[in-house]
Design a protein around this motif. Structure first.
Motif, PDB file in Angstrom:
ATOM      1  N   ILE A 103      24.033  61.817  73.765  1.00 14.40           N
ATOM      2  CA  ILE A 103      24.613  62.482  72.595  1.00 14.40           C
ATOM      3  C   ILE A 103      24.880  61.299  71.499  1.00 14.40           C
ATOM      4  O   ILE A 103      24.875  61.339  70.403  1.00 14.40           O
ATOM      5  CB  ILE A 103      25.987  62.989  72.881  1.00 14.40           C
ATOM      6  CG1 ILE A 103      25.776  64.455  73.585  1.00 14.40           C
ATOM      7  CG2 ILE A 103      27.017  63.508  71.762  1.00 14.40           C
ATOM      8  CD1 ILE A 103      27.025  64.842  74.437  1.00 14.40           C
ATOM      9  N   SER A 104      25.535  60.080  72.061  1.00 15.95           N
ATOM     10  CA  SER A 104      25.685  59.120  71.298  1.00 15.95           C
ATOM     11  C   SER A 104      24.480  58.552  70.496  1.00 15.95           C
ATOM     12  O   SER A 104      24.574  58.163  69.152  1.00 15.95           O
ATOM     13  CB  SER A 104      26.401  57.840  72.201  1.00 15.95           C
ATOM     14  OG  SER A 104      26.518  56.792  71.508  1.00 15.95           O
ATOM     15  N   THR A 164      29.981  68.597  84.295  1.00 23.45           N
ATOM     16  CA  THR A 164      28.833  68.299  84.937  1.00 23.45           C
ATOM     17  C   THR A 164      27.890  69.307  84.391  1.00 23.45           C
ATOM     18  O   THR A 164      26.587  68.794  84.204  1.00 23.45           O
ATOM     19  CB  THR A 164      28.784  68.180  86.457  1.00 23.45           C
ATOM     20  OG1 THR A 164      29.896  67.452  86.792  1.00 23.45           O
ATOM     21  CG2 THR A 164      27.555  67.861  87.130  1.00 23.45           C
ATOM     22  N   LYS A 165      27.941  70.514  84.238  1.00 28.27           N
ATOM     23  CA  LYS A 165      26.972  71.457  83.731  1.00 28.27           C
ATOM     24  C   LYS A 165      26.642  71.171  82.435  1.00 28.27           C
ATOM     25  O   LYS A 165      25.451  71.108  82.101  1.00 28.27           O
ATOM     26  CB  LYS A 165      27.502  72.944  84.100  1.00 28.27           C
ATOM     27  CG  LYS A 165      27.482  73.490  85.326  1.00 28.27           C
ATOM     28  CD  LYS A 165      27.574  74.919  85.383  1.00 28.27           C
ATOM     29  CE  LYS A 165      28.060  75.636  86.788  1.00 28.27           C
ATOM     30  NZ  LYS A 165      26.788  75.782  87.379  1.00 28.27           N
ATOM     31  N   VAL A 166      27.644  70.897  81.805  1.00 30.28           N
ATOM     32  CA  VAL A 166      27.415  70.715  80.181  1.00 30.28           C
ATOM     33  C   VAL A 166      26.817  69.451  80.115  1.00 30.28           C
ATOM     34  O   VAL A 166      25.447  69.085  79.261  1.00 30.28           O
ATOM     35  CB  VAL A 166      28.633  70.436  79.442  1.00 30.28           C
ATOM     36  CG1 VAL A 166      28.557  70.090  77.873  1.00 30.28           C
ATOM     37  CG2 VAL A 166      29.390  71.877  79.319  1.00 30.28           C
ATOM     38  N   THR A 186      18.641  71.343  76.962  1.00 30.63           N
ATOM     39  CA  THR A 186      18.931  72.958  76.864  1.00 30.63           C
ATOM     40  C   THR A 186      20.121  73.282  76.054  1.00 30.63           C
ATOM     41  O   THR A 186      20.370  74.423  76.037  1.00 30.63           O
ATOM     42  CB  THR A 186      18.775  73.667  78.530  1.00 30.63           C
ATOM     43  OG1 THR A 186      19.864  73.100  79.140  1.00 30.63           O
ATOM     44  CG2 THR A 186      17.676  73.534  79.066  1.00 30.63           C
ATOM     45  N   LEU A 187      20.743  72.100  75.835  1.00 31.75           N
ATOM     46  CA  LEU A 187      21.745  72.271  74.900  1.00 31.75           C
ATOM     47  C   LEU A 187      21.690  71.638  73.623  1.00 31.75           C
ATOM     48  O   LEU A 187      21.298  70.233  73.692  1.00 31.75           O
ATOM     49  CB  LEU A 187      22.918  71.621  75.609  1.00 31.75           C
ATOM     50  CG  LEU A 187      24.462  71.902  74.961  1.00 31.75           C
ATOM     51  CD1 LEU A 187      24.775  73.282  74.957  1.00 31.75           C
ATOM     52  CD2 LEU A 187      25.592  71.385  75.663  1.00 31.75           C
ATOM     53  N   GLY A 188      21.698  72.226  72.387  1.00 33.65           N
ATOM     54  CA  GLY A 188      21.357  71.714  71.268  1.00 33.65           C
ATOM     55  C   GLY A 188      22.547  70.544  70.859  1.00 33.65           C
ATOM     56  O   GLY A 188      23.547  70.768  71.076  1.00 33.65           O
ATOM     57  N   LEU A 189      21.786  69.280  70.473  1.00 39.26           N
ATOM     58  CA  LEU A 189      22.601  68.163  70.232  1.00 39.26           C
ATOM     59  C   LEU A 189      23.430  68.148  68.850  1.00 39.26           C
ATOM     60  O   LEU A 189      24.623  67.800  68.821  1.00 39.26           O
ATOM     61  CB  LEU A 189      21.888  66.972  70.311  1.00 39.26           C
ATOM     62  CG  LEU A 189      21.421  66.464  71.802  1.00 39.26           C
ATOM     63  CD1 LEU A 189      20.399  65.340  71.658  1.00 39.26           C
ATOM     64  CD2 LEU A 189      22.467  66.483  72.876  1.00 39.26           C
ATOM     65  N   PRO A 232      23.866  76.508  72.876  1.00 40.76           N
ATOM     66  CA  PRO A 232      22.681  76.351  73.914  1.00 40.76           C
ATOM     67  C   PRO A 232      21.390  77.138  73.264  1.00 40.76           C
ATOM     68  O   PRO A 232      21.360  77.915  72.497  1.00 40.76           O
ATOM     69  CB  PRO A 232      23.182  77.456  74.815  1.00 40.76           C
ATOM     70  CG  PRO A 232      24.615  77.454  74.843  1.00 40.76           C
ATOM     71  CD  PRO A 232      24.926  77.000  73.407  1.00 40.76           C
ATOM     72  N   LEU A 233      20.288  76.302  73.821  1.00 39.33           N
ATOM     73  CA  LEU A 233      18.934  76.687  73.054  1.00 39.33           C
ATOM     74  C   LEU A 233      18.322  77.605  73.897  1.00 39.33           C
ATOM     75  O   LEU A 233      17.797  78.565  73.639  1.00 39.33           O
ATOM     76  CB  LEU A 233      18.107  75.373  73.197  1.00 39.33           C
ATOM     77  CG  LEU A 233      18.682  74.445  72.069  1.00 39.33           C
ATOM     78  CD1 LEU A 233      17.415  72.979  72.099  1.00 39.33           C
ATOM     79  CD2 LEU A 233      18.900  74.829  70.529  1.00 39.33           C
ATOM     80  N   LYS A 234      18.478  77.392  75.215  1.00 39.06           N
ATOM     81  CA  LYS A 234      17.796  78.181  76.316  1.00 39.06           C
ATOM     82  C   LYS A 234      18.951  78.944  77.324  1.00 39.06           C
ATOM     83  O   LYS A 234      18.590  79.622  78.275  1.00 39.06           O
ATOM     84  CB  LYS A 234      16.739  77.643  76.969  1.00 39.06           C
ATOM     85  CG  LYS A 234      15.754  76.949  76.277  1.00 39.06           C
ATOM     86  CD  LYS A 234      14.780  75.997  77.230  1.00 39.06           C
ATOM     87  CE  LYS A 234      13.754  75.149  76.363  1.00 39.06           C
ATOM     88  NZ  LYS A 234      13.250  74.198  77.136  1.00 39.06           N
ATOM     89  N   GLY A 235      20.152  78.446  77.225  1.00 38.60           N
ATOM     90  CA  GLY A 235      21.019  78.749  78.001  1.00 38.60           C
ATOM     91  C   GLY A 235      21.272  77.749  79.006  1.00 38.60           C
ATOM     92  O   GLY A 235      20.432  76.931  79.345  1.00 38.60           O
ATOM     93  N   ILE A 236      22.537  77.780  79.705  1.00 35.59           N
ATOM     94  CA  ILE A 236      22.884  76.841  80.842  1.00 35.59           C
ATOM     95  C   ILE A 236      22.711  77.595  82.027  1.00 35.59           C
ATOM     96  O   ILE A 236      23.595  78.412  82.292  1.00 35.59           O
ATOM     97  CB  ILE A 236      24.242  76.128  80.295  1.00 35.59           C
ATOM     98  CG1 ILE A 236      24.189  75.507  78.945  1.00 35.59           C
ATOM     99  CG2 ILE A 236      24.757  75.297  81.612  1.00 35.59           C
ATOM    100  CD1 ILE A 236      25.536  75.008  78.515  1.00 35.59           C
TER     101      ILE A 236
END
Length: 70
Positions: free
Chosen positions: A18-19, A45-47, A55-58, A63-67
């Motif tokens: 992320i950074s 932890t899941k995130v 799978t998570l848009g930065l 969520p792009l595909k779901g978590i």
């Protein structure tokens, strides 16, 4: 104890992703992870895993595909 260490490693990796991608400090990256976790009632932890797996848009942390397990 090993689980806690593994979780911490995942969180640190996600903060780095992320950074770097979001051009923010590590503290801001952690705050972003924490906010996403709380807002979506997911473990940190899941995130973090979703960020690492991309799978998570930065940009928006959407969520792009779901978590998995959400």
């Amino acid at each position: 104890m090993q689980h806690a260490l593994n979780s911490r490693i995942l969180i640190e990796q996600a903060k780095g992703v992320i950074s770097e991608s979001g051009e923010m400090t590590m503290d801001e990256a952690f705050a972003t992870l924490r906010k996403c976790s709380r807002n979506n009632n997911l473990s940190l932890t899941k995130v973090a895993t979703a960020v690492i797996d991309r799978t998570l848009g930065l940009g928006t942390l959407v969520p792009l595909k779901g978590i998995a397990g959400a």
